[in-house]
Enzyme design. Structure first.
Site, mmCIF file in Angstrom:
data_model
loop_
_atom_site.group_PDB
_atom_site.id
_atom_site.type_symbol
_atom_site.label_atom_id
_atom_site.label_comp_id
_atom_site.label_asym_id
_atom_site.label_seq_id
_atom_site.Cartn_x
_atom_site.Cartn_y
_atom_site.Cartn_z
ATOM 1 N N ASP A 51 1.712 83.144 42.075
ATOM 2 C CA ASP A 51 2.402 82.068 41.345
ATOM 3 C C ASP A 51 3.577 82.594 40.510
ATOM 4 O OD1 ASP A 51 0.312 80.264 42.190
ATOM 5 O OD2 ASP A 51 -0.907 81.039 40.542
ATOM 6 N N LYS A 93 7.652 83.029 43.650
ATOM 7 C CA LYS A 93 8.172 83.660 44.882
ATOM 8 C C LYS A 93 8.878 82.639 45.758
ATOM 9 C CE LYS A 93 4.302 85.201 46.274
ATOM 10 N NZ LYS A 93 3.508 84.826 45.111
ATOM 11 N N GLY A 152 1.654 78.894 49.259
ATOM 12 C CA GLY A 152 2.154 77.532 49.042
ATOM 13 C C GLY A 152 3.525 77.598 48.455
ATOM 14 N N HIS A 153 4.506 77.111 49.186
ATOM 15 C CA HIS A 153 5.861 77.106 48.668
ATOM 16 C C HIS A 153 6.349 75.673 48.575
ATOM 17 C CE1 HIS A 153 6.161 81.272 48.620
ATOM 18 N NE2 HIS A 153 6.566 81.498 49.848
ATOM 19 N N GLN A 156 0.867 85.590 47.954
ATOM 20 C CA GLN A 156 -0.019 86.035 46.858
ATOM 21 C C GLN A 156 0.673 87.081 45.971
ATOM 22 O OE1 GLN A 156 -1.848 86.363 50.245
ATOM 23 N NE2 GLN A 156 -1.961 84.169 50.042
HETATM 24 P P1 GDP Z 1 4.896 80.967 44.000
HETATM 25 O O1 GDP Z 1 3.563 80.621 44.596
HETATM 26 O O2 GDP Z 1 5.002 82.412 43.634
HETATM 27 O O3 GDP Z 1 6.050 80.455 44.785
HETATM 28 O O4 GDP Z 1 4.953 80.236 42.620
HETATM 29 P P2 GDP Z 1 4.797 78.677 42.324
HETATM 30 O O5 GDP Z 1 4.857 77.875 43.554
HETATM 31 O O6 GDP Z 1 3.653 78.528 41.396
HETATM 32 O O7 GDP Z 1 6.178 78.444 41.608
HETATM 33 C C1 GDP Z 1 6.315 78.237 40.319
HETATM 34 C C2 GDP Z 1 6.948 76.929 39.934
HETATM 35 O O8 GDP Z 1 7.946 77.265 39.004
HETATM 36 C C3 GDP Z 1 7.627 76.079 40.995
HETATM 37 O O9 GDP Z 1 7.396 74.732 40.690
HETATM 38 C C4 GDP Z 1 9.108 76.412 40.821
HETATM 39 O O10 GDP Z 1 9.968 75.309 41.114
HETATM 40 C C5 GDP Z 1 9.195 76.730 39.374
HETATM 41 N N1 GDP Z 1 10.172 77.758 39.025
HETATM 42 C C6 GDP Z 1 10.543 78.841 39.759
HETATM 43 N N2 GDP Z 1 11.415 79.590 39.055
HETATM 44 C C7 GDP Z 1 11.590 78.965 37.860
HETATM 45 C C8 GDP Z 1 12.345 79.279 36.672
HETATM 46 O O11 GDP Z 1 13.028 80.285 36.578
HETATM 47 N N3 GDP Z 1 12.230 78.403 35.631
HETATM 48 C C9 GDP Z 1 11.474 77.282 35.671
HETATM 49 N N4 GDP Z 1 11.440 76.500 34.594
HETATM 50 N N5 GDP Z 1 10.749 76.958 36.778
HETATM 51 C C10 GDP Z 1 10.801 77.795 37.838
#
Ligand code: GDP
Length: 422
Positions: A13, A16, A40-41, A222
């Site tokens: 999370d 990525k 999950g993206h 992950q």
């Molecule tokens: P992943 O599984 O590593 O892709 O992480 P998540 O899907 O949990 O992504 C994190 C969330 O944070 C998503 O809803 C993104 O749109 C959001 N997000 C990503 N980068 C940023 C950022 O720099 N700032 C903010 N406020 N939100 C972000």
């Protein structure tokens, strides 16, 4: 020509999805090398939001070749569903290729995943998509691979072999009725028919792409602390999301990976149980959770939040051979008066600089913090280092120094343009 591996450095999370999307826009080929549809993206392009669990998000950039590598375990039902929903949104899947060596997730894997988790004294928090049991069969040498789905005789023989293990286990240990070879054969040959045009030797495709000087992005799912070898075992996934897994999982040589970028949050989060030294159970933790919208994408479960843990990310830098960091969600910390970074652990009076293997030791570790002044200004509109408040720049410099790795990308919001390349 550059081959870049992108990995999560914490407990997943890390954002990525967004960094992959930003880098995929510059890449010619995007490759998944491990895991399955437990990733999950959520990618926002214009008015539409796309949720992808298996297909690399590069599929949204026309002209980008997307590869599901041999290290991935593929649920053909989920794959056909994702392809169908992309096509119905007018997005072509003609540039999607699946390794003929990738192992297949079968319905008995999904069922076993659930039954085994229910059977465990300590739950590992599986997503119950059959990924772990599919890897078990791969290593038991009774797995079924994508190329087998296009060969009726062989698929029948392999199913018979697999069910000779699975049905007695399901019936005698778990009281499940088991599976019929004939039903599985019909359904999976049909997936084979649908997917046949995309199933190929993807290692060969990658070699050609390299020779043509194309930019290749290897996308890890992950995170490092969820790695089967380097994670907080047994609360881990069943593959190697760390960069070392990228070469065998994609079909490249390890010396063909030019750079390894670690995606890292400006703080730390963790889902579910297990030790978490920098966890904040106070109002600051709640504030980070609300500002960062730290709730599980599928379950809605609140994520545990805490300060940046440099001991952990230093460890990630070591086991991944990180050449750079992509720091995300900096904007979440914008309102704080001060920010803390854990620089070492105190374990019963002893200073630990390195992340311990023993989870009982980790449970007893207390963070030793460095406290830095907060910047208390919005960063979401910054597009260069200079446009960031000086105290935010100091925070980034401190993290880079503590981790021993330069920060190359800073994300200050969820949108593509809210990205700073340093
Ligand atoms: P992943 O599984 O590593 O892709 O992480 P998540 O899907 O949990 O992504 C994190 C969330 O944070 C998503 O809803 C993104 O749109 C959001 N997000 C990503 N980068 C940023 C950022 O720099 N700032 C903010 N406020 N939100 C972000």
């Amino acid at each position: 020509m550059t081959v870049t591996a992108l990995v999560g450095t914490q407990w997943g999370d890390e954002g990525k999805g967004k960094i992959t999307d930003v880098l995929a826009a510059q890449a010619d080929v995007v490759v998944r090398y491990q895991g399955g549809n437990n990733a999950g993206h959520t990618v926002v392009v214009g008015e539409r939001t796309y949720k992808l669990h298996l297909i690399p998000s590069g599929i949204l950039s026309p002209g980008t070749t997307c590869i599901i590598g041999n290290g991935v375990v593929v649920d053909p039902q989920v794959l056909c569903g994702e392809m169908e929903s992309l096509r119905s949104a007018g997005i072509s899947t003609a540039n999607l290729y699946i390794s003929e060596r990738a192992h297949v997730i079968m319905p008995y894997h999904r069922v076993l995943d659930e039954l085994e988790e229910a059977h465990r004294a300590v739950k590992i928090g599986t997503t119950a998509r059959g990924i772990g049991p599919a890897y078990v069969d791969k290593y038991l040498r009774i797995g079924i691979r994508m190329l087998d789905l296009t060969n009726p005789q062989r698929l029948a023989r392999l199913l018979e072999q697999a069910l000779a293990f699975k049905n007695p286990l399901l019936q005698k240990v778990y009281g499940h009725p088991g599976f019929s070879k004939e039903e599985l054969l019909g359904e999976y040959l049909e997936y084979g028919r649908i997917l046949a045009p995309q199933i190929t030797d993807t290692s060969l495709l990658l070699q050609k792409a390299r020779q043509q000087g194309r930019k290749i992005l290897l996308e890890g799912a992950q995170g490092t602390l969820l790695d089967i070898d380097h994670g907080t075992y047994p609360f881990v996934t069943s593959s190697n999301p760390t960069a070392g897994g990228a070469a065998p999982g994609a079909g490249l040589g390890p010396n063909q990976i030019d750079e390894v970028i670690g995606v890292v949050k400006a703080y730390t989060t963790r889902v579910g149980e297990g030790p978490f030294p920098t966890e904040l159970t106070d109002a600051t933790g709640d504030l980070i959770r609300e500002r960062g919208r730290e709730y599980g994408t599928t379950t809605g479960r609140p994520r545990r939040c805490g300060w940046f843990d440099a001991v952990m990310v230093r460890y990630a830098a070591r086991v991944n051979g990180l050449t750079g960091l992509a720091l995300t969600l900096l904007d979440v910390l914008d309102v704080l008066e001060e920010v803390k970074v854990c620089v070492a652990y105190d374990y019963r009076g002893q200073r630990l600089e390195h992340f311990p293997t023993d989870l009982d030791v980790l449970t007893d570790c207390r963070p030793i913090y460095a406290t830095l002044p907060g910047w208390q200004r919005a960063t979401g509109a910054a597009r260069s280092r200079e446009e960031l408040p000086s105290k935010a720049q100091e925070y980034l410099d401190f993290i880079a120094e503590q981790v021993g790795c330069p920060i190359q990308i800073v994300s200050v919001g969820p949108r593509r343009d809210q990205t700073i390349f340093l």
